[in-house]
Design an enzyme around this catalytic site. Structure first.
Site, PDB file in Angstrom:
ATOM      1  N   GLU A 266      46.046  36.166  32.730  1.00  0.00           N
ATOM      2  CA  GLU A 266      45.459  37.492  32.509  1.00  0.00           C
ATOM      3  C   GLU A 266      44.848  38.140  33.753  1.00  0.00           C
ATOM      4  OE1 GLU A 266      42.165  38.279  30.156  1.00  0.00           O
ATOM      5  OE2 GLU A 266      40.841  37.264  31.523  1.00  0.00           O
ATOM      6  N   ASN A 267      44.622  37.390  34.819  1.00  0.00           N
ATOM      7  CA  ASN A 267      44.111  37.961  36.064  1.00  0.00           C
ATOM      8  C   ASN A 267      45.089  37.789  37.220  1.00  0.00           C
ATOM      9  OD1 ASN A 267      41.308  36.417  34.810  1.00  0.00           O
ATOM     10  ND2 ASN A 267      41.302  38.630  35.073  1.00  0.00           N
TER      11      ASN A 267
ATOM     12  N   HIS B  29      42.295  40.713  29.311  1.00  0.00           N
ATOM     13  CA  HIS B  29      43.009  41.556  30.280  1.00  0.00           C
ATOM     14  C   HIS B  29      44.526  41.493  30.093  1.00  0.00           C
ATOM     15  CE1 HIS B  29      39.547  42.796  32.606  1.00  0.00           C
ATOM     16  NE2 HIS B  29      39.136  41.532  32.697  1.00  0.00           N
TER      17      HIS B  29
END
Length: 269
Positions: free
Chosen positions: A39-40, A68
Site C-alpha cells: 500500500e505504500n 492506501h
C-alpha cells in the site's frame, strides 16, 4: 511449508531493498511463498502497475493492501490481473477482493487482508467479519489461514490474536511502519503486532522528515515525500507451518542497507 511476510514497502528505497536481497533470502531460508504489503510501494501512497510488476519480478508471490490501497486509481483494474487483495471489510461495492486462495505443496492456503477501525476509513466491523470468514474457510477444510491485520491500534491486533489464535496459522500486523518486539508463536499461531516497514529508516516512518517535523512543530501540513538517498531497512517475518496449518516456528529477519542480516527467533508459548 515456509512463508515469508514483508510489511509495508515504502517507495523506491523499499523496492530496491527487495531487489537486492529477497531472492537470496528465499534461498537461504528455504521460503516457499512470499507475501508483501503494497500500500505504500509507489512513492509512499498506493501501487502503480509498473511497480506491481517490478515487485512480482523480485520474487513476491502476492500482495496485501490497506488504507492506501486506492491512492493510485489504476489499481481498480489491476485486481483482476495480478495477485493483489485489499482489506476484506471494505464495502462489497468496493473494487477488488479481500481473500486470496492458492495451493502450495499440496495444501490449500488462504490469505486475508483485514483493516482495523481506529483512525481508518469507514469499513465493516473487522472482528465479526473475520470470524465469519474463517468459519467459512474451516468448513471447506482449509487449515492454512494467514491474516494481514492492517491497523493503527495494537489493542485491536492483540484482541484479534486472542479471538483467532486457535483457528488460524498467522496474524501479522502492518500499517504503523514501526516494528514491534513481540514476535511469538502462541497455541500454534504466529503473531506480531507490526512487522515494520521496508524502506528508509532515517526519516519519519519511511518519509523525508522535513514535512513531518514542520507539522509537529507548527500544525501545518504539506506534501510528504521520500528521499532518494537514505539509510535503508528490510524487515521480514518467516514462519513455518505443519500439515495441519499450525505454526511450529518463526523468525524475524532484518537487513540494514547491505550489512549482514540480523535474525531473531520467535518465542513459543
Amino acid at each position: 511449508m515456509k512463508i515469508a511476510f514483508i510489511g509495508d514497502i515504502v517507495g523506491k528505497p523499499g523496492r530496491l531493498m527487495l531487489k537486492r536481497h529477497l531472492k537470496r533470502l528465499q534461498q537461504e531460508h528455504f521460503i516457499d511463498f512470499t507475501i508483501a504489503n503494497y500500500e505504500n510501494a509507489s512513492h509512499g501512497f498506493g501501487l502503480t502497475e509498473k511497480n506491481c510488476i517490478e515487485l512480482l519480478g523480485y520474487g513476491v508471490d502476492m500482495m496485501t493492501g490497506g488504507n492506501h490501497s486506492f491512492d493510485k486509481k489504476e489499481i481498480f483494474s489491476m485486481f483482476d490481473r495480478y495477485p493483489l487483495i485489499r482489506p476484506i471489510n471494505y464495502p462489497k461495492e468496493t473494487p477488488g477482493r479481500g481473500l486470496y486462495q492458492t495451493k502450495l505443496l499440496g495444501h490449500e492456503i488462504a490469505i486475508i487482508n483485514l483493516m482495523g477501525h481506529y483512525t481508518m476509513p469507514m469499513v465493516d466491523n473487522p472482528f465479526t467479519m473475520i470470524v465469519e470468514e474463517v468459519k467459512k474457510l474451516k468448513a471447506q477444510d482449509i487449515k492454512h489461514i494467514i491474516i494481514d491485520i492492517h491497523a493503527e491500534a495494537t489493542s485491536e491486533k492483540n484482541a484479534l490474536r486472542q479471538i483467532l489464535k486457535h483457528e488460524v496459522s498467522a496474524i501479522l500486523g502492518t500499517h504503523t511502519h514501526v516494528a514491534t518486539d513481540d514476535l511469538h508463536v502462541v497455541d500454534g499461531c504466529c503473531y506480531v503486532s507490526d512487522v515494520g516497514l521496508t524502506g528508509c529508516r532515517d526519516g519519519v516512518i519511511g518519509m523525508d522528515d522535513t514535512v513531518p517535523m514542520k507539522r509537529f512543530l507548527t500544525s501545518l501540513s504539506g506534501h510528504y515525500d521520500i528521499k532518494e538517498d537514505c539509510k535503508t531497512l528490510l524487515q521480514m517475518i518467516v514462519f513455518e507451518l505443519d500439515e495441519e496449518g499450525r505454526c511450529v516456528g518463526a523468525e524475524k529477519i532484518k537487513i540494514h542497507d547491505d550489512k549482514p542480516k540480523i535474525v531473531t527467533q520467535a518465542w513459543i508459548d
